[in-house]
Design a protein around this motif. Sequence first.
Motif, PDB file in Angstrom:
ATOM      1  N   SER A  37       0.856  -1.162   0.003  1.00  0.00           N
ATOM      2  CA  SER A  37       0.044  -0.027   0.105  1.00  0.00           C
ATOM      3  C   SER A  37       0.942   1.038   0.043  1.00  0.00           C
ATOM      4  N   LYS A  38       2.125   1.181   0.325  1.00  0.00           N
ATOM      5  CA  LYS A  38       3.219   1.999   0.087  1.00  0.00           C
ATOM      6  C   LYS A  38       4.456   1.724   0.351  1.00  0.00           C
ATOM      7  N   PRO A  39       5.586   2.260  -0.307  1.00  0.00           N
ATOM      8  CA  PRO A  39       6.894   1.718  -0.151  1.00  0.00           C
ATOM      9  C   PRO A  39       7.175   1.341   1.305  1.00  0.00           C
ATOM     10  N   THR A 149       8.901  10.320   4.354  1.00  0.00           N
ATOM     11  CA  THR A 149       7.856  11.128   3.663  1.00  0.00           C
ATOM     12  C   THR A 149       8.350  11.302   2.362  1.00  0.00           C
ATOM     13  N   MET A 150       9.562  11.239   2.055  1.00  0.00           N
ATOM     14  CA  MET A 150      10.104  11.934   0.768  1.00  0.00           C
ATOM     15  C   MET A 150       9.486  11.355  -0.618  1.00  0.00           C
ATOM     16  N   ILE A 151       9.497   9.837  -0.582  1.00  0.00           N
ATOM     17  CA  ILE A 151       9.048   9.117  -1.625  1.00  0.00           C
ATOM     18  C   ILE A 151       7.587   9.356  -1.950  1.00  0.00           C
ATOM     19  N   HIS A 152       6.902   9.511  -0.748  1.00  0.00           N
ATOM     20  CA  HIS A 152       5.449   9.742  -0.855  1.00  0.00           C
ATOM     21  C   HIS A 152       5.262  11.010  -1.583  1.00  0.00           C
ATOM     22  N   LYS A 153       6.012  12.170  -1.175  1.00  0.00           N
ATOM     23  CA  LYS A 153       5.611  13.467  -1.783  1.00  0.00           C
ATOM     24  C   LYS A 153       6.195  13.665  -3.280  1.00  0.00           C
ATOM     25  N   LEU A 154       7.502  12.849  -3.282  1.00  0.00           N
ATOM     26  CA  LEU A 154       7.731  12.681  -4.832  1.00  0.00           C
ATOM     27  C   LEU A 154       6.612  12.145  -5.825  1.00  0.00           C
ATOM     28  N   HIS A 155       6.155  11.222  -5.309  1.00  0.00           N
ATOM     29  CA  HIS A 155       5.077  10.511  -6.022  1.00  0.00           C
ATOM     30  C   HIS A 155       3.963  11.491  -6.430  1.00  0.00           C
ATOM     31  N   GLN A 156       3.542  12.335  -5.317  1.00  0.00           N
ATOM     32  CA  GLN A 156       2.411  13.221  -5.633  1.00  0.00           C
ATOM     33  C   GLN A 156       2.852  14.287  -6.633  1.00  0.00           C
ATOM     34  N   TYR A 157       4.053  14.752  -6.537  1.00  0.00           N
ATOM     35  CA  TYR A 157       4.448  15.756  -7.563  1.00  0.00           C
ATOM     36  C   TYR A 157       4.432  15.162  -9.196  1.00  0.00           C
ATOM     37  N   MET A 158       5.192  13.804  -9.021  1.00  0.00           N
ATOM     38  CA  MET A 158       5.081  13.270 -10.464  1.00  0.00           C
ATOM     39  C   MET A 158       3.818  13.016 -11.005  1.00  0.00           C
ATOM     40  N   ILE A 159       2.626  12.389  -9.984  1.00  0.00           N
ATOM     41  CA  ILE A 159       1.373  12.343 -10.461  1.00  0.00           C
ATOM     42  C   ILE A 159       0.677  13.636 -10.833  1.00  0.00           C
ATOM     43  N   ALA A 160       0.871  14.800 -10.183  1.00  0.00           N
ATOM     44  CA  ALA A 160       0.304  15.944 -10.619  1.00  0.00           C
ATOM     45  C   ALA A 160       0.896  16.662 -11.765  1.00  0.00           C
ATOM     46  N   ASN A 161       2.205  16.612 -11.608  1.00  0.00           N
ATOM     47  CA  ASN A 161       2.909  17.566 -12.691  1.00  0.00           C
ATOM     48  C   ASN A 161       3.184  16.888 -14.157  1.00  0.00           C
ATOM     49  N   LEU A 162       3.757  15.568 -13.742  1.00  0.00           N
ATOM     50  CA  LEU A 162       4.328  14.671 -14.806  1.00  0.00           C
ATOM     51  C   LEU A 162       3.369  13.572 -15.626  1.00  0.00           C
ATOM     52  N   GLY A 163       2.265  13.483 -15.013  1.00  0.00           N
ATOM     53  CA  GLY A 163       1.427  12.276 -15.510  1.00  0.00           C
ATOM     54  C   GLY A 163       1.790  10.878 -15.121  1.00  0.00           C
ATOM     55  N   LEU A 164       2.376  10.843 -14.040  1.00  0.00           N
ATOM     56  CA  LEU A 164       2.783   9.430 -13.424  1.00  0.00           C
ATOM     57  C   LEU A 164       1.166   8.414 -13.370  1.00  0.00           C
ATOM     58  N   ASP A 165       1.212   7.483 -13.666  1.00  0.00           N
ATOM     59  CA  ASP A 165       0.320   6.446 -13.209  1.00  0.00           C
ATOM     60  C   ASP A 165       0.959   5.431 -12.015  1.00  0.00           C
ATOM     61  N   LEU A 166       0.135   5.776 -11.094  1.00  0.00           N
ATOM     62  CA  LEU A 166       0.838   4.851  -9.867  1.00  0.00           C
ATOM     63  C   LEU A 166      -0.147   3.868  -9.146  1.00  0.00           C
ATOM     64  N   PHE A 167      -0.086   2.621  -9.431  1.00  0.00           N
ATOM     65  CA  PHE A 167      -0.739   1.492  -8.931  1.00  0.00           C
ATOM     66  C   PHE A 167      -0.290   0.754  -7.669  1.00  0.00           C
ATOM     67  N   MET A 168      -0.831   1.091  -6.356  1.00  0.00           N
ATOM     68  CA  MET A 168      -0.743   0.419  -5.232  1.00  0.00           C
ATOM     69  C   MET A 168      -1.265  -0.966  -5.013  1.00  0.00           C
ATOM     70  N   ASN A 169      -0.873  -1.683  -4.057  1.00  0.00           N
ATOM     71  CA  ASN A 169      -1.450  -3.116  -3.770  1.00  0.00           C
ATOM     72  C   ASN A 169      -1.610  -3.745  -5.094  1.00  0.00           C
ATOM     73  N   THR A 170      -0.549  -3.707  -6.002  1.00  0.00           N
ATOM     74  CA  THR A 170      -0.432  -4.451  -7.015  1.00  0.00           C
ATOM     75  C   THR A 170       0.511  -5.143  -7.281  1.00  0.00           C
ATOM     76  N   THR A 171       0.389  -6.833  -7.146  1.00  0.00           N
ATOM     77  CA  THR A 171       1.622  -7.481  -7.029  1.00  0.00           C
ATOM     78  C   THR A 171       1.849  -8.064  -8.254  1.00  0.00           C
ATOM     79  N   VAL A 172       2.925  -8.031  -9.008  1.00  0.00           N
ATOM     80  CA  VAL A 172       3.188  -8.643 -10.236  1.00  0.00           C
ATOM     81  C   VAL A 172       3.681  -9.915  -9.916  1.00  0.00           C
ATOM     82  N   LEU A 173       3.028 -10.940 -10.657  1.00  0.00           N
ATOM     83  CA  LEU A 173       3.562 -12.539 -10.369  1.00  0.00           C
ATOM     84  C   LEU A 173       4.278 -12.802 -11.630  1.00  0.00           C
ATOM     85  N   ASN A 174       4.035 -12.312 -13.010  1.00  0.00           N
ATOM     86  CA  ASN A 174       4.464 -12.843 -14.093  1.00  0.00           C
ATOM     87  C   ASN A 174       5.040 -11.692 -15.022  1.00  0.00           C
ATOM     88  N   VAL A 175       6.265 -11.695 -15.669  1.00  0.00           N
ATOM     89  CA  VAL A 175       6.385 -10.595 -16.520  1.00  0.00           C
ATOM     90  C   VAL A 175       6.720 -11.599 -17.996  1.00  0.00           C
TER      91      VAL A 175
END
Length: 385
Positions: A37-39, A149-175
């Motif tokens: 749910s968070k780093p 707190t730094m990484i959470h604030k950085l994510h907020q900045y990137m979502i609001a200003n750079l268009g990042l899509d961030l998906f939490m609680n998302t476990t990748v089992l296969n690539v």
Amino acid sequence: MKEKYDLIIVGSGVLGTFHAYHALHKGMSVAILEKNSKPEGATVRNFGQVVPSGMDRKWQNFGKESLKIYKDIQSQFDISIRQNGTVYLASNDEEMQLIEELHQINISNDYESNLLTKEQCLTKYAGLRSDYCTGGLFFPQEVTVEPSTMIHKLHQYMIANLGLDLFMNTTVLNVENRTDGVVATTSAGQEYKALKIIICNGSDFKILYPEIYNSSDLVVSKLQMLQTKPQNNYKLDGSILTGLTIRRYESFEECKSYATIKAKENPDSFEKKYGVHILFKQALDGSVILGDSHEYAPAKDIDSLGFDLNMDIDNFMIEEAKKIIDLPTYEIQNRWFGMYSQCKTKDIFEHTVDENIHIITGIGGKGMTGSAGFAKHNIAKIFNV
């Protein structure tokens, strides 16, 4: 969620996040997939310092680039960066010799550092003990961060200003690579598609590609840290690194006297056994963070490091810290450990599964300092831009 991204990052720690940051700056569409749910890894469980001064020449250059990136973001959005400098405090003539030699190396590297006399150190750092300090080397450009707190604030900045899509609680089992691109499949059965995927998994070696990590030279380091209660009417600026740090950090290995001085050390000492060096940093609430120690295990045996704190290590660090700085209180309000991965033979673990799937981990203790600068270089290399 977009139908297809230019880049998917697996892992929302500082290394993965800055790969996303630089890809976004190249105009790419980017998603970060995070299993929690968070780093929860080393990014939020570290000491909170950006210290290119402690790196070898290659990583010092990445660290210098990181400083520029952090300060540029901070000028636009508060991510907890404070430019308050780093000092290395020598406790004897040998350590003083090493910082004087490093100062000369810094001049040739065009990296600003200032030698401080004992009297200047005692004036600048409240509570510093006269019977400990011989002199210091100060790096005015370096910064501290609040890792919780730094990484959470950085994510907020990137979502609001750079268009990042961030998906939490998302476990990748296969690539896997398919004809229409790379697909990351989650534990919920959701598929995320991209042109390329970069896996920045920290010290999580059990889900994706465990066979790669188990046969590698990756090791995991467990670091213990402590936090005092807030120090009333007391201010300690920047990162305070001490004699044991001078004897440990990579940058000092380039000093001509280093090998001779290290050879005199007692190989059976407590600080050698547990990789202890003493650091101080005052947090925003006035408390002081103390650290740290290093215990190691191969990646495949990470659980052998355990989940408990070794109180002998904590007590040793407190007693050593008291010999260096007289704080108003050494009453401890918080204790924790962090784990980071590193390689025995390389400075970072890079594995290309195929041309569109890359594993980047094992950055060791360089993550907070070097990730921003390294990721800029690595995105350019991976995408050939």
